[in-house]
Design a protein around this motif. Structure first.
Motif, PDB file in Angstrom:
ATOM      1  N   ALA A  43      18.307   3.298 -17.930  1.00 34.16           N
ATOM      2  CA  ALA A  43      16.959   2.774 -18.174  1.00 34.16           C
ATOM      3  C   ALA A  43      16.790   1.426 -17.487  1.00 34.16           C
ATOM      4  O   ALA A  43      15.742   1.149 -16.879  1.00 34.16           O
ATOM      5  N   ARG A  44      17.813   0.583 -17.554  1.00 36.86           N
ATOM      6  CA  ARG A  44      17.722  -0.727 -16.909  1.00 36.86           C
ATOM      7  C   ARG A  44      17.552  -0.582 -15.393  1.00 36.86           C
ATOM      8  O   ARG A  44      16.700  -1.235 -14.783  1.00 36.86           O
ATOM      9  N   GLN A  45      18.364   0.297 -14.793  1.00 36.33           N
ATOM     10  CA  GLN A  45      18.272   0.492 -13.340  1.00 36.33           C
ATOM     11  C   GLN A  45      16.926   1.081 -12.949  1.00 36.33           C
ATOM     12  O   GLN A  45      16.317   0.664 -11.959  1.00 36.33           O
ATOM     13  N   THR A  46      16.460   2.055 -13.746  1.00 35.56           N
ATOM     14  CA  THR A  46      15.164   2.684 -13.436  1.00 35.56           C
ATOM     15  C   THR A  46      14.036   1.669 -13.534  1.00 35.56           C
ATOM     16  O   THR A  46      13.163   1.600 -12.652  1.00 35.56           O
ATOM     17  N   GLN A  47      14.055   0.872 -14.623  1.00 34.40           N
ATOM     18  CA  GLN A  47      13.002  -0.127 -14.798  1.00 34.40           C
ATOM     19  C   GLN A  47      13.097  -1.210 -13.722  1.00 34.40           C
ATOM     20  O   GLN A  47      12.073  -1.719 -13.257  1.00 34.40           O
ATOM     21  N   GLU A  48      14.306  -1.552 -13.326  1.00 35.41           N
ATOM     22  CA  GLU A  48      14.467  -2.566 -12.276  1.00 35.41           C
ATOM     23  C   GLU A  48      13.924  -2.046 -10.948  1.00 35.41           C
ATOM     24  O   GLU A  48      13.264  -2.795 -10.206  1.00 35.41           O
ATOM     25  N   ASN A  49      14.188  -0.788 -10.647  1.00 38.54           N
ATOM     26  CA  ASN A  49      13.648  -0.205  -9.409  1.00 38.54           C
ATOM     27  C   ASN A  49      12.127  -0.172  -9.448  1.00 38.54           C
ATOM     28  O   ASN A  49      11.460  -0.461  -8.436  1.00 38.54           O
ATOM     29  N   LEU A  50      11.580   0.183 -10.624  1.00 38.68           N
ATOM     30  CA  LEU A  50      10.126   0.212 -10.757  1.00 38.68           C
ATOM     31  C   LEU A  50       9.547  -1.190 -10.597  1.00 38.68           C
ATOM     32  O   LEU A  50       8.558  -1.394  -9.881  1.00 38.68           O
ATOM     33  N   ALA A  51      10.178  -2.162 -11.265  1.00 36.74           N
ATOM     34  CA  ALA A  51       9.708  -3.547 -11.162  1.00 36.74           C
ATOM     35  C   ALA A  51       9.804  -4.038  -9.728  1.00 36.74           C
ATOM     36  O   ALA A  51       8.910  -4.742  -9.229  1.00 36.74           O
ATOM     37  N   SER A  52      10.891  -3.677  -9.052  1.00 38.83           N
ATOM     38  CA  SER A  52      11.070  -4.108  -7.666  1.00 38.83           C
ATOM     39  C   SER A  52       9.998  -3.517  -6.760  1.00 38.83           C
ATOM     40  O   SER A  52       9.430  -4.208  -5.892  1.00 38.83           O
ATOM     41  N   THR A  53       9.688  -2.245  -6.969  1.00 35.14           N
ATOM     42  CA  THR A  53       8.664  -1.585  -6.144  1.00 35.14           C
ATOM     43  C   THR A  53       7.292  -2.203  -6.360  1.00 35.14           C
ATOM     44  O   THR A  53       6.564  -2.512  -5.407  1.00 35.14           O
ATOM     45  N   ILE A  54       6.928  -2.398  -7.644  1.00 37.74           N
ATOM     46  CA  ILE A  54       5.604  -2.965  -7.952  1.00 37.74           C
ATOM     47  C   ILE A  54       5.528  -4.400  -7.457  1.00 37.74           C
ATOM     48  O   ILE A  54       4.515  -4.833  -6.881  1.00 37.74           O
ATOM     49  N   SER A  55       6.617  -5.162  -7.679  1.00 31.26           N
ATOM     50  CA  SER A  55       6.631  -6.561  -7.245  1.00 31.26           C
ATOM     51  C   SER A  55       6.472  -6.665  -5.731  1.00 31.26           C
ATOM     52  O   SER A  55       5.740  -7.538  -5.223  1.00 31.26           O
ATOM     53  N   ALA A  56       7.153  -5.786  -5.021  1.00 26.46           N
ATOM     54  CA  ALA A  56       7.049  -5.818  -3.557  1.00 26.46           C
ATOM     55  C   ALA A  56       5.630  -5.539  -3.101  1.00 26.46           C
ATOM     56  O   ALA A  56       5.111  -6.215  -2.189  1.00 26.46           O
ATOM     57  N   ASP A  57       4.967  -4.571  -3.728  1.00 33.60           N
ATOM     58  CA  ASP A  57       3.596  -4.227  -3.347  1.00 33.60           C
ATOM     59  C   ASP A  57       2.640  -5.381  -3.644  1.00 33.60           C
ATOM     60  O   ASP A  57       1.838  -5.789  -2.792  1.00 33.60           O
ATOM     61  N   ILE A  58       2.757  -5.940  -4.867  1.00 29.21           N
ATOM     62  CA  ILE A  58       1.827  -7.002  -5.260  1.00 29.21           C
ATOM     63  C   ILE A  58       2.038  -8.249  -4.411  1.00 29.21           C
ATOM     64  O   ILE A  58       1.074  -8.842  -3.894  1.00 29.21           O
ATOM     65  N   ASN A  59       3.276  -8.666  -4.251  1.00 34.56           N
ATOM     66  CA  ASN A  59       3.532  -9.910  -3.518  1.00 34.56           C
ATOM     67  C   ASN A  59       3.296  -9.747  -2.019  1.00 34.56           C
ATOM     68  O   ASN A  59       2.946 -10.723  -1.336  1.00 34.56           O
ATOM     69  N   ARG A  60       3.450  -8.517  -1.505  1.00 30.78           N
ATOM     70  CA  ARG A  60       3.089  -8.284  -0.102  1.00 30.78           C
ATOM     71  C   ARG A  60       1.576  -8.457   0.074  1.00 30.78           C
ATOM     72  O   ARG A  60       1.108  -9.033   1.082  1.00 30.78           O
ATOM     73  N   THR A  61       0.821  -7.976  -0.910  1.00 25.90           N
ATOM     74  CA  THR A  61      -0.641  -8.150  -0.862  1.00 25.90           C
ATOM     75  C   THR A  61      -1.009  -9.620  -0.946  1.00 25.90           C
ATOM     76  O   THR A  61      -1.897 -10.110  -0.214  1.00 25.90           O
ATOM     77  N   VAL A  62      -0.322 -10.350  -1.852  1.00 28.72           N
ATOM     78  CA  VAL A  62      -0.595 -11.785  -1.992  1.00 28.72           C
ATOM     79  C   VAL A  62      -0.249 -12.515  -0.698  1.00 28.72           C
ATOM     80  O   VAL A  62      -1.002 -13.386  -0.224  1.00 28.72           O
TER      81      VAL A  62
END
Length: 503
Positions: free
Chosen positions: A55-74
């Protein structure tokens, strides 16, 4: 005789082991169930740790993907702000007309459905240039945080505001400072990213009902959350989630409760160095759902196994007890005289061998009585075998009524002859008991055609090189002496050569 003693010791050892077998079976069953439980428990704990780690790895991958998308937009939008700031620093910009100036400022501006217009505000906070309009509105933003921070903190860099109403839509505002050649404050360049961007991004995710995704600014302000909760937007969640811990580690996780629903969750972040930190939360109930189902299934199997083992254990214990009872009954039948109920000759030999060795160890006397019915053959011929059997039973009852101590052993040797073993008894006491038995038989036999008994008594202290047959021989000679002296009397053997003392 000695072989029978060895046989008895072997039989006792086998009997002792058989008596232990139910306890051994119970112990083995308990150890088996506990062993299976320990193995299953360790497996389940390992599965639980694996479920948490997955669960930790899955959530970390999800957080990493979303963070990359949002911060790339920023970052993409920030490039537009930087381009405008750099263009405003050109000295020739003030000499061109408004159309050319707008083209220079916003030529590299990123355009997208969710991006707001880029605006330039002067040092007083008045809107000077608007990428969306040739004629800027007369508005002043001098009181807004995205203006005051850039004015008061020259080295702040990119500023990201909390959620706010901006140009008619919920947005976050990004701003950068415009400085003169000598560092004086000339104004800001600001733009916005609408909330529709976050909503569209989160709508593409397949989340469980209790999953949470939060987007947080580095000062702890919550700018977006799914499920959407307007009352939480803009609030500072630093105290709730320990923002200092997040900022001190690039990635990690912690366990906490939701501010609104109080649901216990695992919260994971992937990169705290970005302008916006993405925090993904998943309910512990959802994390351990499959593990819990598997634990219940394995627990049910283990419980069924325990019940089966317990059932078989009870069955085998009952079977062992039943067989032990049958063996005891067979042993009783094998060592008991069927007619009189007294011990038979085989059991008597084992008993006298054991008591003789015990008396030898403790240096205590041991006495033996041999009892014989007088003129029994003539009585049997006159009255028949059935009457003779009744007489033998009566004699056995008289003997059993007189021999009361736990260690004494009364036996029928066969025919009309009986023997009584008296451990720890001297000759005088043994003679008194012999007389008691003789008198009881005499009193009882008044109605049985005057049947009497003769008794031979012997008592001695065992010697190291002696066998109990010496005692038997002495008592047997005393019995013959009683017969020779006229029967219906007791004779004690004073020593091995003198057997003529008559009580």
């Amino acid at each position: 005789m000695r072989g029978s003693g060895l046989f008895e010791r072997i039989r006792q050892e086998i009997g002792r082991r058989r008596r232990m077998s139910p306890r051994l079976l119970i112990f083995s069953s308990v150890i088996t169930v506990l062993g299976f439980s320990a193995v299953c428990g360790s497996i389940m704990l390992e599965m639980r740790r694996n479920a948490q780690e997955l669960a930790r790895q899955t959530q970390e991958n999800l957080a990493s993907t979303i963070s990359a998308d949002i911060n790339r937009t920023v970052e993409l939008y920030d490039l537009s702000l930087r381009s405008a700031v750099n263009s405003l620093a050109l000295p020739q910009l003030s000499q061109v007309d408004d159309t050319i100036r707008r083209l220079i400022l916003f030529d590299h501006a990123a355009t997208a459905q969710h991006f707001g217009a880029i605006q330039v505000f002067d040092a007083q906070g008045n809107l000077a240039i608007d990428s969306a309009s040739r004629t800027p509105d007369k508005i002043n933003r001098a009181a807004e945080p995205y203006f005051t921070v850039q004015r008061d903190q020259p080295d702040h860099g990119l500023y990201i505001s909390g959620p706010m109403q901006h140009r008619g839509a919920y947005s976050i505002v990004l701003s950068r400072r415009v400085s003169g050649p000598d560092g004086q404050f000339l104004g800001i360049v600001a733009g916005s990213i609408r909330f529709s961007y976050f909503q569209e991004l989160f709508s593409r995710l397949r989340l469980a009902p209790h999953d949470v995704i939060a987007v947080i600014v580095s000062d702890g302000s919550l700018i977006m959350r799914t499920p959407f909760s307007p009352e939480l937007l803009g609030s500072n969640v630093m105290a709730n989630i320990g923002m200092s811990n997040i900022l001190s580690q690039r990635r990690g996780w912690f366990s906490g409760h939701g501010k609104l629903d109080k649901i216990s969750r695992i919260y994971v972040w992937a990169d705290s160095t970005r302008p916006l930190v993405v925090l993904v939360g998943k309910s512990w109930d959802d994390v351990f759902k499959m593990w819990r189902e598997e634990a219940i299934r394995i627990g049910a199997i283990l419980l069924g196994l325990a019940i089966i083992v317990a059932g078989f254990t009870v069955f085998f214990i009952r079977e062992i007890d039943r067989r032990a009872a049958a063996e005891r009954r067979l042993e009783e039948l094998a060592t008991t005289d069927a007619l009189t109920g007294l011990t038979n000759r085989r059991k008597f030999d084992v008993t006298i061998d054991r008591e003789w060795r015990r008396a030898l160890r403790s240096q205590t006397p041991i006495a033996l009585m041999i009892i014989d019915a007088d003129h029994f053959k003539a009585f049997n011929d006159s009255y028949g075998h059935q009457a003779g059997d009744q007489v033998l039973v009566g004699i056995a009852l008289c003997i059993g009524d007189s021999v009361q101590r736990a260690g004494d052993c009364a036996a029928r040797f066969g025919g009309e002859e009986f023997a009584v073993l008296l451990p720890g008894m001297n000759a005088t006491a043994a003679l008194e008991m012999a007389e008691t038995i003789r008198q009881k038989v005499e009193l009882w036999s008044d109605g049985q055609a005057g049947v009497t008994v003769s008794v031979g008594v012997a008592s001695m202290m065992p010697g190291p090189a002696q066998h109990w047959s010496v005692l038997f021989e002495a008592a047997d000679k005393a019995l013959y002496a009683a017969k020779d002296l006229g029967r219906n009397r007791s004779v004690v053997a004073a020593n091995r050569s003198d057997l003529t003392l008559v009580a």
